[in-house]
Write a protein that holds these residues in place. Structure first.
Motif, PDB file in Angstrom:
ATOM      1  N   ASN A 126     -36.043  63.337  15.108  1.00 41.29           N
ATOM      2  CA  ASN A 126     -36.616  64.685  15.032  1.00 41.29           C
ATOM      3  C   ASN A 126     -36.431  65.441  16.348  1.00 41.29           C
ATOM      4  O   ASN A 126     -35.982  64.893  17.355  1.00 41.29           O
ATOM      5  N   GLY A 127     -36.791  66.702  16.337  1.00 42.38           N
ATOM      6  CA  GLY A 127     -36.733  67.519  17.540  1.00 42.38           C
ATOM      7  C   GLY A 127     -35.348  67.574  18.151  1.00 42.38           C
ATOM      8  O   GLY A 127     -34.335  67.426  17.469  1.00 42.38           O
ATOM      9  N   THR A 128     -35.303  67.748  19.461  1.00 42.23           N
ATOM     10  CA  THR A 128     -34.025  67.866  20.159  1.00 42.23           C
ATOM     11  C   THR A 128     -34.175  67.475  21.622  1.00 42.23           C
ATOM     12  O   THR A 128     -35.261  67.598  22.204  1.00 42.23           O
ATOM     13  N   ALA A 129     -33.086  67.000  22.196  1.00 39.50           N
ATOM     14  CA  ALA A 129     -33.020  66.874  23.649  1.00 39.50           C
ATOM     15  C   ALA A 129     -32.774  68.262  24.224  1.00 39.50           C
ATOM     16  O   ALA A 129     -32.010  69.049  23.663  1.00 39.50           O
ATOM     17  N   VAL A 130     -33.444  68.583  25.334  1.00 46.76           N
ATOM     18  CA  VAL A 130     -33.218  69.851  26.033  1.00 46.76           C
ATOM     19  C   VAL A 130     -32.438  69.532  27.304  1.00 46.76           C
ATOM     20  O   VAL A 130     -32.791  68.628  28.054  1.00 46.76           O
TER      21      VAL A 130
ATOM     22  N   GLY B 191     -29.815  68.452  19.810  1.00 49.07           N
ATOM     23  CA  GLY B 191     -30.339  67.614  18.746  1.00 49.07           C
ATOM     24  C   GLY B 191     -30.854  66.310  19.323  1.00 49.07           C
ATOM     25  O   GLY B 191     -30.810  66.073  20.530  1.00 49.07           O
ATOM     26  N   CYS B 192     -31.347  65.442  18.466  1.00 56.52           N
ATOM     27  CA  CYS B 192     -31.847  64.151  18.930  1.00 56.52           C
ATOM     28  C   CYS B 192     -30.684  63.165  18.990  1.00 56.52           C
ATOM     29  O   CYS B 192     -30.062  62.873  17.959  1.00 56.52           O
ATOM     30  N   PRO B 193     -30.324  62.657  20.179  1.00 57.03           N
ATOM     31  CA  PRO B 193     -29.163  61.769  20.301  1.00 57.03           C
ATOM     32  C   PRO B 193     -29.319  60.488  19.482  1.00 57.03           C
ATOM     33  O   PRO B 193     -30.424  59.989  19.269  1.00 57.03           O
ATOM     34  N   LYS B 194     -28.181  59.951  19.040  1.00 58.47           N
ATOM     35  CA  LYS B 194     -28.157  58.683  18.315  1.00 58.47           C
ATOM     36  C   LYS B 194     -28.332  57.522  19.292  1.00 58.47           C
ATOM     37  O   LYS B 194     -28.491  57.710  20.490  1.00 58.47           O
ATOM     38  N   GLY B 195     -28.231  56.310  18.761  1.00 58.29           N
ATOM     39  CA  GLY B 195     -28.533  55.133  19.562  1.00 58.29           C
ATOM     40  C   GLY B 195     -27.450  54.690  20.520  1.00 58.29           C
ATOM     41  O   GLY B 195     -27.704  53.865  21.399  1.00 58.29           O
ATOM     42  N   ASP B 196     -26.230  55.216  20.388  1.00 53.08           N
ATOM     43  CA  ASP B 196     -25.164  54.831  21.313  1.00 53.08           C
ATOM     44  C   ASP B 196     -24.959  55.941  22.341  1.00 53.08           C
ATOM     45  O   ASP B 196     -25.198  57.112  22.079  1.00 53.08           O
ATOM     46  N   TRP B 197     -24.505  55.536  23.537  1.00 55.41           N
ATOM     47  CA  TRP B 197     -24.265  56.516  24.587  1.00 55.41           C
ATOM     48  C   TRP B 197     -23.150  57.467  24.175  1.00 55.41           C
ATOM     49  O   TRP B 197     -22.114  57.048  23.663  1.00 55.41           O
TER      50      TRP B 197
ATOM     51  N   GLY C 183     -34.609  66.613  29.094  1.00 58.62           N
ATOM     52  CA  GLY C 183     -35.838  66.168  28.451  1.00 58.62           C
ATOM     53  C   GLY C 183     -35.761  66.264  26.942  1.00 58.62           C
ATOM     54  O   GLY C 183     -34.687  66.164  26.347  1.00 58.62           O
ATOM     55  N   GLN C 184     -36.924  66.478  26.322  1.00 57.96           N
ATOM     56  CA  GLN C 184     -36.983  66.565  24.861  1.00 57.96           C
ATOM     57  C   GLN C 184     -38.023  67.588  24.438  1.00 57.96           C
ATOM     58  O   GLN C 184     -38.967  67.883  25.177  1.00 57.96           O
ATOM     59  N   TRP C 185     -37.832  68.097  23.231  1.00 58.76           N
ATOM     60  CA  TRP C 185     -38.772  69.038  22.621  1.00 58.76           C
ATOM     61  C   TRP C 185     -39.039  68.586  21.195  1.00 58.76           C
ATOM     62  O   TRP C 185     -38.119  68.510  20.375  1.00 58.76           O
ATOM     63  N   HIS C 186     -40.288  68.222  20.914  1.00 57.54           N
ATOM     64  CA  HIS C 186     -40.757  67.862  19.570  1.00 57.54           C
ATOM     65  C   HIS C 186     -40.011  66.669  18.967  1.00 57.54           C
ATOM     66  O   HIS C 186     -39.858  66.580  17.746  1.00 57.54           O
ATOM     67  N   SER C 187     -39.542  65.766  19.813  1.00 55.36           N
ATOM     68  CA  SER C 187     -38.927  64.524  19.324  1.00 55.36           C
ATOM     69  C   SER C 187     -39.958  63.404  19.331  1.00 55.36           C
ATOM     70  O   SER C 187     -40.989  63.481  20.007  1.00 55.36           O
TER      71      SER C 187
END
Length: 428
Positions: A91-95, A106-112, A135-139
């Motif tokens: 959910n949310g997104t990286a800022v 968006g919210c990054p997946k599990g791999d770099w 950072g992140q917003w609403h994740s």
């Protein structure tokens, strides 16, 4: 894996660019990271062979790290690169990016994964708004960051038929059109951007007190005979958008205003035409001051800009494009800049053009070359240009023809060598 840099020790050479101190977060002990601070937590340090930082989101909050202020130049163009991944995140997104030009990824997946974006700094950049924010917003969950770099870039535009056009611009039998792509690789940058002092978020300008954006439309030596402007205010909580036009960038005529969400469409006054240049200025009338904390949406936002004009000259079809180059190596004895890279397509007219001026005080022999490396590949294709003897104080244009072996994402690097040593280098 950390990116390795080749350190060149030839006299007079310097590696260009990186403006962010401790971008790999390797300096610091425990939960302390030199040149960075946790602005709003929770967050911490990723320990191990590749030290990084992380934030934790709880679904309805905003958490982030802040860098030390970055020495941006007024209205300078830059590229940011970094790696990110999510750990049980959703959910949310990286800022990400500078405070004045946030990019939601968006919210990054599990791999770099590596992320990159281009942005233009405002006229009055400095202090708190010149920090990099990650950072992140609403994740929900944990988002990690590593290997952050910010470097100046040069924009190269498509040149054809005496016209220079950037991404989003075209000339056709119908005239000139500029439809800016705020969500593209260049974000708030465009060839027609003359100056701004305005916040930006992902795909839209956000306006507050004293905010403005100025564009200048010039199409080679062609005269514009009439023009129309279309804008969209996608968000509004206060203040008003004022739209002005000018022939010279000094004397302005108000042509429209908007104090609510919705479209703006205006035929520009006939008194502005004919003209070789048309300036457009968007500014905020009143509205609250925009702050650096969290993701300030401003008083209103503009997420669409289109200018169209009739033009003189023979009808033709030219579509603009923009490429961004980092200057990775420079020399005190040579001034070099990229003029163009041609089509950059398989089977196209692919020629790298480099302007070079000898400032060393003595004659030098220069050899240009180009390498193409496909994404994730370890080998490159190399192309050499002809050697050019350049007297002290002389200027020349170096050229290298190259071939694009196939479709896909390629990194192009251009080099200038003297005496077997690299004295200038650029990369996409």
């Amino acid at each position: 894996m950390k990116r390795l840099l080749l350190i060149l020790t030839v006299l007079g050479l310097s590696l260009c660019g990186q403006l962010v101190k401790n971008g790999d977060f390797s300096l610091g002990e425990g939960e302390e990271v030199s040149n960075w601070k946790l602005g709003v937590g929770p967050g911490g340090v990723v320990e191990g062979a590749n030290r990084g930082i992380y934030v934790i989101g709880e679904g309805q909050d905003c958490t982030y790290w802040l860098s030390d202020p970055v020495p941006f130049s007024s209205n300078g163009t830059y590229r940011i690169r970094f790696r990110a991944r999510g750990v049980k995140a959703g959910n949310g997104t990286a800022v990400t990016g500078p405070v004045f030009a946030n990019i939601d990824i968006g919210c990054p997946k599990g791999d770099w994964r590596e992320y990159t974006n281009v942005f233009v700094a405002p006229k009055n950049v400095g202090g708190e708004n010149s920090r990099i924010r990650l950072g992140q917003w609403h994740s929900r969950g944990r988002i990690e960051f590593d290997d952050v770099s910010v470097v100046p870039v040069h924009a190269i535009y498509h040149s054809e038929g005496g016209m220079v056009l950037g991404e989003g611009e075209k000339v056709s039998v119908s005239g000139y059109e500029c439809q800016l792509q705020f969500g593209g690789a260049g974000r708030n940058h465009s060839r027609v951007l003359a100056e701004h002092n305005c916040g930006f978020n992902t795909n839209r300008w956000f306006f507050g007190e004293n905010s403005y954006v100025t564009y200048c439309h010039q199409i080679g030596g062609r005269t514009q005979g009439s023009g129309k402007l279309e804008l969209a205010v996608n968000y509004h909580v206060g203040g008003a958008l004022k739209v002005e036009a000018s022939r010279d960038g000094s004397n302005w005529l108000e042509v429209a205003s908007k104090s609510e969400q919705g479209q703006v469409e205006v035929d520009l006054p006939a008194s502005l035409y004919p003209a070789e240049k048309i300036w457009i200025r968007l500014s905020a009338v009143s509205g609250k001051k925009v702050g650096a904390k969290d993701s300030d949406p401003g008083s209103f936002q503009v997420n669409s800009y289109k200018y169209a004009a009739s033009v003189s000259g023979t009808p033709t079809e030219v579509v603009g494009s923009t490429q961004y180059f980092e200057e990775r190596v420079s020399s005190t004895g040579l001034e070099a800049s990229i003029l163009g890279i041609g089509d950059g397509l398989p089977g196209g007219a692919n020629v790298v053009r480099i302007k070079a001026k000898n400032t060393s005080g003595k004659a030098i022999s220069l050899v240009p070359s180009v390498t193409l490396t496909k994404e994730h590949a370890t080998k490159c294709d190399k192309f050499d240009g002809a050697k050019v003897d350049l007297p002290a104080g002389g200027e020349t244009e170096l050229t290298v023809q190259y071939e694009v072996p196939g479709t896909g994402k390629w990194e192009l690097q251009a080099f200038v060598s003297a005496g077997g040593e690299i004295v200038s280098a650029f990369a996409t």
